[in-house]
Design an enzyme around this catalytic site. Structure first.
Site, PDB file in Angstrom:
ATOM      1  N   ASN A  30      16.632 -16.487  13.359  1.00  0.00           N
ATOM      2  CA  ASN A  30      16.751 -17.812  13.956  1.00  0.00           C
ATOM      3  C   ASN A  30      15.337 -18.220  14.363  1.00  0.00           C
ATOM      4  OD1 ASN A  30      17.238 -20.088  15.430  1.00  0.00           O
ATOM      5  ND2 ASN A  30      18.358 -19.094  17.086  1.00  0.00           N
ATOM      6  N   LYS A  85      14.218 -20.974  15.294  1.00  0.00           N
ATOM      7  CA  LYS A  85      14.193 -22.021  16.339  1.00  0.00           C
ATOM      8  C   LYS A  85      13.210 -23.127  15.943  1.00  0.00           C
ATOM      9  CE  LYS A  85      15.894 -18.672  19.563  1.00  0.00           C
ATOM     10  NZ  LYS A  85      16.036 -18.172  20.912  1.00  0.00           N
ATOM     11  N   HIS A 120      24.741 -22.589  19.372  1.00  0.00           N
ATOM     12  CA  HIS A 120      23.757 -21.720  20.046  1.00  0.00           C
ATOM     13  C   HIS A 120      23.653 -22.129  21.518  1.00  0.00           C
ATOM     14  CE1 HIS A 120      19.992 -19.837  21.169  1.00  0.00           C
ATOM     15  NE2 HIS A 120      20.165 -19.049  20.117  1.00  0.00           N
ATOM     16  N   GLU A 160      21.246 -22.473  23.421  1.00  0.00           N
ATOM     17  CA  GLU A 160      20.183 -23.441  23.730  1.00  0.00           C
ATOM     18  C   GLU A 160      20.649 -24.868  23.477  1.00  0.00           C
ATOM     19  OE1 GLU A 160      17.048 -21.659  21.407  1.00  0.00           O
ATOM     20  OE2 GLU A 160      16.955 -19.997  22.831  1.00  0.00           O
ATOM     21  N   GLU A 174      25.921 -13.493  21.961  1.00  0.00           N
ATOM     22  CA  GLU A 174      24.556 -13.624  22.468  1.00  0.00           C
ATOM     23  C   GLU A 174      24.597 -13.899  23.974  1.00  0.00           C
ATOM     24  OE1 GLU A 174      21.569 -14.712  19.235  1.00  0.00           O
ATOM     25  OE2 GLU A 174      22.331 -16.584  20.019  1.00  0.00           O
ATOM     26  N   GLY A 215      15.615 -14.329  24.539  1.00  0.00           N
ATOM     27  CA  GLY A 215      14.212 -14.672  24.790  1.00  0.00           C
ATOM     28  C   GLY A 215      13.645 -14.067  26.059  1.00  0.00           C
ATOM     29  N   SER A 233      17.088 -10.643  22.265  1.00  0.00           N
ATOM     30  CA  SER A 233      15.971  -9.701  22.404  1.00  0.00           C
ATOM     31  C   SER A 233      16.120  -8.442  21.569  1.00  0.00           C
ATOM     32  CB  SER A 233      15.755  -9.349  23.888  1.00  0.00           C
ATOM     33  OG  SER A 233      15.415 -10.503  24.624  1.00  0.00           O
TER      34      SER A 233
HETATM   35  P1  PGA Z   1      15.839 -13.741  20.890  1.00  0.00           P
HETATM   36  O1  PGA Z   1      16.723 -14.985  20.425  1.00  0.00           O
HETATM   37  O2  PGA Z   1      15.933 -12.692  19.819  1.00  0.00           O
HETATM   38  O3  PGA Z   1      14.455 -14.302  21.054  1.00  0.00           O
HETATM   39  O4  PGA Z   1      16.398 -13.265  22.207  1.00  0.00           O
HETATM   40  C1  PGA Z   1      17.966 -14.786  19.807  1.00  0.00           C
HETATM   41  C2  PGA Z   1      18.645 -16.112  19.605  1.00  0.00           C
HETATM   42  O5  PGA Z   1      18.421 -17.033  20.395  1.00  0.00           O
HETATM   43  O6  PGA Z   1      19.418 -16.288  18.652  1.00  0.00           O
END
Ligand code: PGA
Length: 260
Positions: A11, A13, A96, A98, A168, A174, A213
């Site tokens: 991903n 982003k 997601h 976010e 998630e 993140g 992460s």
């Molecule tokens: P991350 O993000 O690996 O940076 O924690 C995962 C995601 O948002 O899908």
């Protein structure tokens, strides 16, 4: 022992540019040659054409990070499922955190997006997971069921198993603080059990990912868990060698006789 092949999804982003994407995808192509696992890259929408040019006819898929529930119309700034399909996408990320946290997606509209994705021939990757507050209140099970049930109600259990579900936890995204393999396994096993109550075969066939992460240091432990069929990778998908390492680990952990 399950036959499900591992799936690792980048991903990306709102990161990347033409030269950086090119280097990332070329490295991935070259260094994941021996593959039993499945790999996919989800760049920002403007780069889907580039992904198609670089990855077509290879063992690596690509996908969008979001899409409209509508096929076309006066929806400024949105991208339709058919447009993603036209650029060769296999996958699309739906719901997601976010996006959910900024009010763009709700449990209900995720059901509609999931259905629209399947209708267009895309494989939706539905993201679910609890916030830190909900985690501390011990509400994780309640939250994932609350997020999953409207999608099941919308598309039915058979269709659910044609998509992918990514657990998630918001507190792990993140932050560098991945869930422990035991926690991720417990929740994904709970999710599979929830599906199994409705349809045992769907439960066996559904691909369940962990995201939050995941990195080259913790991927082997996470991906060894029986109900973790792969990872949705954010931060570690910005550095080609980190993402490739996770892909290689997933490949090693994919059963030889899996159907990949
Ligand atoms: P991350 O993000 O690996 O940076 O924690 C995962 C995601 O948002 O899908």
């Amino acid at each position: 022992m399950t036959n499900r092949p591992k799936l690792v999804v980048a991903n990306r982003k709102m990161h990347g540019n033409l030269p950086d994407n090119q280097q990332f995808m070329q490295s991935l192509l070259q260094q994941t040659r021996h593959h039993r696992a499945r790999y996919a890259v989800c760049p920002p929408h403007p780069y889907l054409y580039q992904a198609q040019q670089v990855l077509q006819n290879s063992h690596i898929s690509w996908g969008g990070q979001n899409m409209s529930r509508y096929e076309k119309g006066a929806y400024t700034g949105s991208v339709s499922p058919l447009m993603l399909k036209e650029f060769g996408c296999t996958y699309v990320i739906i719901g997601h955190s976010e996006r959910r946290q900024r009010g763009h997606d709700s449990d209900e509209t995720c059901g509609e997006r999931f259905e629209a994705a399947l209708k267009a021939g895309l494989t939706p990757i539905l993201c679910i997971g609890e916030t830190l507050d909900e985690y501390e209140q011990g509400e994780t099970d309640l939250v994932v069921v609350r997020q999953l049930n409207p999608v099941i109600a919308h598309v039915g259990i058979q269709a659910l198993s044609q998509g992918v579900i990514a657990y998630e936890p918001v507190w792990a995204i993140g932050t560098g603080k991945a869930a422990t393999p035991q926690h991720a396994q417990a929740i994904l096993s709970f999710i599979r059990g929830h599906i199994e109550l409705l349809d045992a075969q769907a439960a066996e066939e559904t691909t369940l990912l962990y995201g939050g992460s995941m990195n080259p240091g913790n991927a082997a432990q996470l991906l060894s868990m029986p109900d973790i069929d792969g990872g949705l990778i954010g931060g570690a998908a910005l550095v080609a060698e980190d993402f490739i390492r996770i892909c290689q680990i997933a490949n090693e952990l994919t059963p030889l006789k899996s159907a990949a």
